[in-house]
Design a protein around this motif. Sequence first.
Motif, short mmCIF file in Angstrom:
data_model
loop_
_atom_site.label_atom_id
_atom_site.label_comp_id
_atom_site.label_asym_id
_atom_site.label_seq_id
_atom_site.Cartn_x
_atom_site.Cartn_y
_atom_site.Cartn_z
N LYS A 76 -1.69 13.39 2.72
CA LYS A 76 -1.23 12.10 1.98
C LYS A 76 -0.09 11.93 2.30
O LYS A 76 0.32 10.43 2.87
CB LYS A 76 -1.21 12.51 0.59
N ASP B 80 0.46 4.31 -2.80
CA ASP B 80 0.08 5.31 -2.16
C ASP B 80 1.23 6.51 -2.85
O ASP B 80 1.00 7.73 -3.03
CB ASP B 80 -0.19 5.65 -0.81
N LYS C 146 0.94 -1.11 -0.04
CA LYS C 146 -0.04 0.01 0.08
C LYS C 146 1.03 1.33 0.02
O LYS C 146 0.60 2.19 -0.59
CB LYS C 146 -0.89 -0.02 1.14
#
Length: 129
Positions: A102, A14, A10
């Motif tokens: 983020k 990302d 992940k």
Amino acid sequence: MQDFFYRKLKVYQDAMVLLEDVYQLTKKFPSTELHGLSNQIQRAAVSIPSNIAEGMGRFSIKDRIRFIDISNGSLMEVMCQLEIAHRLGYISDEELQIQDTKIATIAKMVLGLRKNLEEKINNNTVMSE
């Protein structure tokens, strides 16, 4: 396309989204920044998933950690450069906040991956004693 295992992480996925975001944001920078801030932030953003992939391709856990550390450094570099872009008026408050969120999420995942790798070293040390 081959199914290399780092693509399933992940944190890697990302980081690739962040990379795309950086390229979209830098399209709006003035042309005078083409060989300056735009280039620098793009290179740092490319370094994040690249070092995750390279690290996960290493056989030594210590090497993996080293590349994860480099990836984290590049992540912080991108955050700093986004702050600079914001101060210069190239990106809005909202754009900076979105990327800040983020980056904070990715940073937590990078730290988690690093801790996981460190645990493997510690477990191997305990088992070999």
